[in-house]
Design a protein around this motif. Structure first.
Motif, mmCIF file in Angstrom:
data_model
loop_
_atom_site.group_PDB
_atom_site.id
_atom_site.type_symbol
_atom_site.label_atom_id
_atom_site.label_comp_id
_atom_site.label_asym_id
_atom_site.label_seq_id
_atom_site.Cartn_x
_atom_site.Cartn_y
_atom_site.Cartn_z
ATOM 1 N N GLU A 121 13.763 6.098 -6.084
ATOM 2 C CA GLU A 121 14.608 5.247 -4.685
ATOM 3 C C GLU A 121 12.805 4.489 -4.512
ATOM 4 N N LYS A 124 11.249 1.480 -6.133
ATOM 5 C CA LYS A 124 12.639 1.154 -6.710
ATOM 6 C C LYS A 124 11.618 -0.529 -7.383
ATOM 7 N N ASN A 125 11.053 -0.922 -6.090
ATOM 8 C CA ASN A 125 9.712 -2.273 -5.395
ATOM 9 C C ASN A 125 8.519 -1.988 -6.496
ATOM 10 N N SER A 127 6.749 -2.404 -9.962
ATOM 11 C CA SER A 127 7.543 -2.782 -11.557
ATOM 12 C C SER A 127 7.378 -1.124 -12.289
#
Length: 148
Positions: A121, A124-125, A127
């Motif tokens: 979490e 998550k942004n 890669s």
């Protein structure tokens, strides 16, 4: 005006980012039912003991790269919470062996799973490719072969 060199800027940014990541991770972790006593560093110690079966306290300090007094603080807290058992070392009466209490294994596994979900979490942004690059750079900075 004081000019920062690039190395100073990198370290300052790394310190700030580490602090922010820690806060974000803790916020994400609070969504899961992880026992409060199982903080990241304590869980790392418990996993090390669990994987070893039995291990000397002095060996944990070396393995985790932390001070022996820090190990003692963690062990005291985890023994109080009934997660660890201290035993005399039959090979060296001056040394103490540690073992994870059988009933603690489920909590440890749950905490590891929760921390993995919170880590996903938190990042998550970013890669997978960028995460691998960051990990590679962090290992270079820390001169580490393997963080796990």
């Amino acid at each position: 005006m004081i000019r920062k060199n690039k190395s100073g800027e990198v370290l300052e940014t790394l310190f700030k980012t580490t602090h922010q990541l820690h806060r974000l991770f803790e916020n994400n972790l609070s969504k899961y039912e992880t026992p409060v006593v199982l903080t990241g560093p304590r869980l790392r110690l418990l996993v090390t003991v669990l994987e070893a079966g039995e291990i000397r306290m002095s060996d944990i300090a070396l393995k985790l790269g932390i001070q022996p007094r820090t190990v003692t603080q963690f062990v005291d807290a985890l023994e109080k919470e009934k997660y660890l058992i201290r035993m005399p070392d039959p090979m060296d009466r001056r040394a103490t062996l540690l073992k994870v209490a059988d009933h603690a294994i489920n909590d440890i596994n749950q905490a590891r799973a929760s921390m993995s979900l919170a880590a996903e979490e938190t990042l998550k942004n970013i890669s997978q490719e960028d995460q691998e690059q960051i990990l590679k750079i962090l290992k270079l900075i820390g001169n580490l072969e393997d963080i796990n």
